[in-house]
Design an enzyme around this catalytic site. Structure first.
Site, mmCIF file in Angstrom:
data_model
loop_
_atom_site.group_PDB
_atom_site.id
_atom_site.type_symbol
_atom_site.label_atom_id
_atom_site.label_comp_id
_atom_site.label_asym_id
_atom_site.label_seq_id
_atom_site.Cartn_x
_atom_site.Cartn_y
_atom_site.Cartn_z
ATOM 1 N N TYR A 199 -21.239 35.837 7.300
ATOM 2 C CA TYR A 199 -21.712 34.456 7.209
ATOM 3 C C TYR A 199 -22.540 34.095 8.430
ATOM 4 O O TYR A 199 -22.397 34.690 9.504
ATOM 5 C CB TYR A 199 -20.552 33.466 7.033
ATOM 6 C CG TYR A 199 -19.672 33.284 8.250
ATOM 7 C CD1 TYR A 199 -19.948 32.294 9.203
ATOM 8 C CD2 TYR A 199 -18.556 34.085 8.460
ATOM 9 C CE1 TYR A 199 -19.139 32.116 10.322
ATOM 10 C CE2 TYR A 199 -17.739 33.921 9.567
ATOM 11 C CZ TYR A 199 -18.034 32.933 10.494
ATOM 12 O OH TYR A 199 -17.239 32.761 11.591
ATOM 13 N N CYS A 200 -23.429 33.113 8.248
ATOM 14 C CA CYS A 200 -24.166 32.502 9.361
ATOM 15 C C CYS A 200 -23.895 31.001 9.296
ATOM 16 O O CYS A 200 -22.844 30.585 8.811
ATOM 17 C CB CYS A 200 -25.656 32.857 9.326
ATOM 18 S SG CYS A 200 -26.524 32.358 7.828
ATOM 19 N N TRP A 201 -24.814 30.170 9.749
ATOM 20 C CA TRP A 201 -24.546 28.732 9.784
ATOM 21 C C TRP A 201 -24.651 28.088 8.414
ATOM 22 O O TRP A 201 -23.728 27.442 7.921
ATOM 23 C CB TRP A 201 -25.482 28.050 10.776
ATOM 24 C CG TRP A 201 -25.515 26.550 10.710
ATOM 25 C CD1 TRP A 201 -26.617 25.754 10.626
ATOM 26 C CD2 TRP A 201 -24.398 25.634 10.738
ATOM 27 N NE1 TRP A 201 -26.273 24.426 10.580
ATOM 28 C CE2 TRP A 201 -24.912 24.327 10.652
ATOM 29 C CE3 TRP A 201 -23.028 25.818 10.811
ATOM 30 C CZ2 TRP A 201 -24.103 23.200 10.645
ATOM 31 C CZ3 TRP A 201 -22.210 24.689 10.796
ATOM 32 C CH2 TRP A 201 -22.753 23.396 10.721
#
Length: 348
Positions: free
Chosen positions: A91-93
């Site tokens: 995941y990222c932001w």
């Protein structure tokens, strides 16, 4: 393959991988996640600068260049993770370009990973919704009382003995007063606190939970509205202790680390206007002369007790100079409430 945030709690044998920069990860992340940053902090800052100055295409080009230079190392790291875990979840932001492009590259290299759709932002929205649902089935025994009566120590003892406890100050890394951060080096963001609180409730083995009475804010951390409302509906136990015991408790808690006197002086400055110049000077003198018992007693009398707002109608009052007797009574209350129900009159 994209998965929704709630799916991560249904996966077994998994590892979460946060690919944001180290500072983003440090500020908040999903508990248990490891950090394999696609960009270091300075690289992320440079990409942002190029984006603002030269536009999105130039920023993307720079981002691809930086990411390409790290591909070999990242590929090895993800292959190692796939050998150890059945599910690798990235995941990222916001579930945007960083995670999308990385997952495409990994897939083309034969490394199958999952990606959280919407990234951390979607995860946060999910846990705040889900926390409200989880709380519907929970009830709280809330320990209230003046500073130094030993509420935190009691909660720790109960947790050690297997009772379900939500330690709000422990999660916030703040004791919630002007002196609340003394000796605590770690800092917790609001997002990280909300995540830790959610997971504490999710792991709760009982629907009847011990916690401490707190205001809406613990330092810079604010309790989620759903939790605050549920806590206010709980059974309140007013913990009491002698002044001598309270002084002893405070000194054991606040003076067990190096340089505590310097931090105490800094904290004293924060309440200078509440104490007034005469009391502030007296407190400073007691501290400087290492008359610590008198210093602690002075703060209790002139600051803490004057600002304390007791619960209007506590269901129980317990004197806790002897912690073993106090714990036994709390366990009796717990057993009665668990058997008869939180609204039961006989338990009171």
């Amino acid at each position: 393959m994209d998965i929704s945030p709630e799916k991560i709690y249904q996966l077994e044998d998994k590892v979460l991988v946060d690919i944001r920069s180290p500072s983003e990860y440090q500020e908040f992340h999903i508990p248990g996640a490891i950090n394999l940053p696609l960009f270091e902090d300075e690289e992320k800052r440079l990409i942002g600068l190029i984006y603002r100055r030269d536009g999105v295409d130039r920023a993307k080009h720079l981002g691809y260049e930086i990411a390409e230079s790290k591909l070999e190392g990242l590929l090895k790291s993800f292959r190692d993770l796939k050998e150890r875990y059945r599910h690798v979840v990235v995941y990222c932001w916001r579930g945007g370009l960083r995670s999308q492009e990385l997952c495409k590259v990994l897939q083309s290299m034969g490394v199958e990973v999952l990606r959280i759709e919407g990234g951390y932002r979607a995860y946060r929205e999910f846990i705040l919704r889900e926390m409200e649902r989880i709380l519907e089935g929970k009830s709280f025994i809330v320990l209230a009382g003046k500073t130094g009566v030993g509420k935190t120590r009691i909660l720790r003892k109960l947790k050690e003995e297997g009772y379900t406890v939500v330690d709000l100050e422990g999660l916030a890394k703040d004791r919630g007063s002007a002196f609340g951060k003394m000796g605590i080096r770690e800092r917790v963001s609001q997002k990280m606190f909300d995540t830790l609180l959610y997971e504490s409730l999710l792991r709760a083995e009982s629907d009847l939970i011990f916690t401490e009475d707190e205001s809406r804010a613990i330092g810079n951390i604010h309790l989620p509205e759903a939790f605050w409302r549920k806590k206010e509906e709980g059974v309140y136990v007013e913990i009491e202790a002698s002044l001598e015991k309270r002084v002893k408790n405070l000194l054991e808690e606040y003076t067990k680390f190096e340089d505590w006197q310097e931090e105490a002086k800094e904290s004293l400055l924060r309440i200078r206007r509440y104490l007034g110049e005469r009391n502030y000077s007296l407190a400073l003198e007691l501290l400087s002369k290492e008359r610590v018992e008198e210093f602690a007693e002075f703060l209790i009398r002139e600051y803490y007790d004057k600002t304390y707002k007791p619960h209007k109608h506590p269901s129980f009052r317990l004197t806790c100079d002897q912690i073993d007797i106090c714990l036994k009574r709390l366990k009796d209350i717990y057993s009665c409430l668990l058997k008869e129900g939180i609204t039961s009159k006989p338990c009171r």
